[in-house]
Design a protein around this motif. Sequence first.
Motif, mmCIF file in Angstrom:
data_model
loop_
_atom_site.group_PDB
_atom_site.id
_atom_site.type_symbol
_atom_site.label_atom_id
_atom_site.label_comp_id
_atom_site.label_asym_id
_atom_site.label_seq_id
_atom_site.Cartn_x
_atom_site.Cartn_y
_atom_site.Cartn_z
ATOM 1 N N UNK A 449 0.853 -1.185 0.000
ATOM 2 C CA UNK A 449 0.000 0.000 0.000
ATOM 3 C C UNK A 449 0.892 1.239 0.000
ATOM 4 N N UNK A 450 0.763 2.055 -1.036
ATOM 5 C CA UNK A 450 1.630 3.215 -1.214
ATOM 6 C C UNK A 450 0.855 4.492 -0.925
ATOM 7 N N UNK A 451 1.344 5.268 0.030
ATOM 8 C CA UNK A 451 0.769 6.573 0.364
ATOM 9 C C UNK A 451 1.672 7.652 -0.220
ATOM 10 N N UNK A 452 1.085 8.513 -1.045
ATOM 11 C CA UNK A 452 1.853 9.592 -1.656
ATOM 12 C C UNK A 452 2.159 10.647 -0.604
ATOM 13 N N UNK A 453 3.444 10.973 -0.453
ATOM 14 C CA UNK A 453 3.848 11.937 0.577
ATOM 15 C C UNK A 453 3.999 13.344 0.024
ATOM 16 N N UNK A 454 4.081 13.486 -1.290
ATOM 17 C CA UNK A 454 4.220 14.808 -1.900
ATOM 18 C C UNK A 454 2.839 15.329 -2.241
ATOM 19 N N UNK A 455 2.486 16.464 -1.714
ATOM 20 C CA UNK A 455 1.120 16.957 -1.885
ATOM 21 C C UNK A 455 1.068 18.282 -2.646
ATOM 22 N N UNK A 456 2.199 18.662 -3.311
ATOM 23 C CA UNK A 456 2.109 19.857 -4.148
ATOM 24 C C UNK A 456 1.302 19.519 -5.399
ATOM 25 N N UNK A 457 0.984 20.545 -6.178
ATOM 26 C CA UNK A 457 0.085 20.364 -7.311
ATOM 27 C C UNK A 457 0.638 19.370 -8.330
ATOM 28 N N UNK A 458 1.929 19.419 -8.585
ATOM 29 C CA UNK A 458 2.503 18.514 -9.571
ATOM 30 C C UNK A 458 2.401 17.066 -9.106
ATOM 31 N N UNK A 459 2.722 16.795 -7.844
ATOM 32 C CA UNK A 459 2.678 15.430 -7.341
ATOM 33 C C UNK A 459 1.252 14.911 -7.230
ATOM 34 N N UNK A 460 0.299 15.802 -6.965
ATOM 35 C CA UNK A 460 -1.096 15.366 -6.941
ATOM 36 C C UNK A 460 -1.511 14.859 -8.315
ATOM 37 N N UNK A 461 -1.049 15.532 -9.370
ATOM 38 C CA UNK A 461 -1.368 15.082 -10.723
ATOM 39 C C UNK A 461 -0.648 13.777 -11.041
ATOM 40 N N UNK A 462 0.576 13.585 -10.485
ATOM 41 C CA UNK A 462 1.319 12.347 -10.731
ATOM 42 C C UNK A 462 0.586 11.143 -10.168
ATOM 43 N N UNK A 463 -0.101 11.316 -9.054
ATOM 44 C CA UNK A 463 -0.865 10.211 -8.486
ATOM 45 C C UNK A 463 -1.937 9.743 -9.465
ATOM 46 N N UNK A 464 -2.703 10.680 -9.963
ATOM 47 C CA UNK A 464 -3.740 10.307 -10.923
ATOM 48 C C UNK A 464 -3.151 9.695 -12.170
#
Length: 753
Positions: A449-464
């Motif tokens: 289970x991977x939790x994304x730790x970067x919450x800036x706008x670019x990293x939020x888009x990388x999750x999707x």
Amino acid sequence: MEVVVMLGHGLLLVVAYCTAATAVPSSECQRQCGNVEILYPFGIGTNCSMPGGFGVTCQLDQNGFSKPFIVGRELLDISLTNSTIRVLNPITTYCYNDSTSEQLMLNGTTTVTSDIDRNSPFHFSDVRNKFTVIGCNTLGFIANNNSGSEYLTGCFSYCSRNMSNQTDNSCSGLGCCQTGIPKGMDFSLVNLCVIKDDASNTSQTREGVGQRCSYAVLMEAAAFSFRTKYITTTEFRDMAAGRAPAVLDWFIANETCEVAERNLSGSYACCSANSKCSDATSVSVGYVCNCSRGYEGNPYLPDGCKDVDECNIGRPCPSDGVCHNTVGGYRCSCPTGRKYSQSNNTCVPNTGLIIGVTMGFLGLMIFSLCGYMIYQKRKLKKVKQEYFRQHGGLILFETMKSEKGLAFTVFSEDELRQATNNYHKSRIIGKGGHGTVYKGVVKGKPVAIKRCTLIDERQKKEFGQEMLILSQINHKNIVKLVGCCLEVEVPVLVYEYIPNGTMYELIHGRNQELQISFSTLLRVAQEAAEGLSFLHSYASPPILHGDVKTANILLDENYMVKVSDFGASILAPSDKEQYVTMVQGTAGYLDPEYMQTCQLTEKSDVYSFGVILLEVLIGEVPLKLYGPETKRSLTSNFLSAMKENSLSTVVPSHISEQESTELIRGLAELATNCLDMCSSNRPSMKEIADELSRLRKLSIHPWVQLTMEETESQRLLRGPAHTSFETESSVIEYSGPDGANQLINPASSFYAR
């Protein structure tokens, strides 16, 4: 009743308009000349044709036969459906007699002008006509000067010394050639030039040839079939007294349908109530008329388009059915108890009840599905309003639902908390730049289970982006996405659990006493190449990984490779135009061309994979932060050695001593090709995988053979000749310090990035 009266008045009005505007001919007009029927808008005599050049003259030839003429040519027939006429067009001819002993002419030219009044509604058809040249060493030209639009073209017809080389029905340049003409040609100047060939000026060539002629004519392509005797005789010229059939397109007026239909009381030519207007294709401005579907006849005459009785034309209905003619069409009926099926034109049993039940069932299913969707929509409403909007999930979710469907499980936050013991630190199995990975158990199966730790706008888009990419992949060498959680502020992905570490640990593990066999490393590299090849060549759309490195190549419980970490991946653009993105990746693996252009391509992954091949061959990390500056880059050090032909200085001795020179050289050359500075020169991942498969066979079956005196322990220490590798087993073995074979059990931090 009022509607019928209004329609009758409208029809009478159209007829009145046509009669006044287009001078509908009387029944006294001549409608036959010789064997040709003269169809309106064409006509013979005063007020018998439509104004604008459609008048036909009927003349007697020298034998007393009546023949129609138009635009200075004999008229052969008229087609209202195709808006064409066929006429006889003059043939440009040049003949010479070589039966005498006189010297052949050096060249001969003749010119024929074949023009049509530019104000007439006729043009040579560019679709049905071809400019045709017949003869030996004959060059024909055709020129046009249509309202200032000049055009010139032609072709050359050649004959060999042996006349038997010319064949009938072949007009490809040997004795005959053809070329097309432009649209809208109404004036043609044909020039014919016969060039003397000294090689053909011999008695042997001329013997028995007699009269040799050359021709050029603009004529109907379908009416021409080449015959070799056309060259040695005057038969082609004598055909129709020096004329050949040609097709002329015609049109009504110099205006479009849109303009003409505005002026029904003027010169609108489509008089029949069941006619339709179409813009002419042969000219830029003009129109023609045709009968509507289900009607036939003359659209230029009032009530000229008659209903077609389809029931009397063939058998449009099944044999056990009945045909009923209708205005503009027909319908079929079947005996009682049976129903007409239009799709296969048969009478089938009446399935009304079955259809009713089916429709009811479908309605219930649709209702249930709509209810379920409404339930799910309400359940996720708050998440969509808050967290979905924050990390781009709403647009992504809707896109996947409409285009791809939900190909993975959407977990609740409670399920994942329970699976990880509330994300306890003891469950952490890896940390990296893109997030923290926990080991969990969901429905009895281990997951990562991977939790994304970067919450800036670019990293939020990388999750999707990562979720979209991984949901489309199903390959044995690609880590599988089990699902995701959308109910939390920090995005969460759920992968299959990969227990046996990474390729990086396999090569650069902490325990330096472990010596992994070279054959094992080759197998791991090949499987990684197979996974990347699938992403590039078989995923739809193709996927570019963007961060290929040994730390992202995992090993499952059977030590099979799983390529992971798609945080820097992109989907290959469908229009072949690459996105310009911010450079991402890992130092030491980055493609120099990608760093310069910011354009990620499949060859960028190939370059990174070339660095992996160097790690396999040399056993060093890609980039060192210590030592001499010239030795810090593994890639630069290797390429320098290859350039200086000193590969042995960088390859470890235990590899060069145990493996064949051919294997080492082959792997080095493959890595060199992958590291080419020009991306277009690099191989594809499919080619790399195939080459690694070939090199593995060299490792599995080395040149050095075992002798009868070797002990079993010595044979196992050799590694590449181990039986497990001969069967391509995925079990990884190494030689421990005591010389005994042991199974590797790498650390479980396989998700560390």
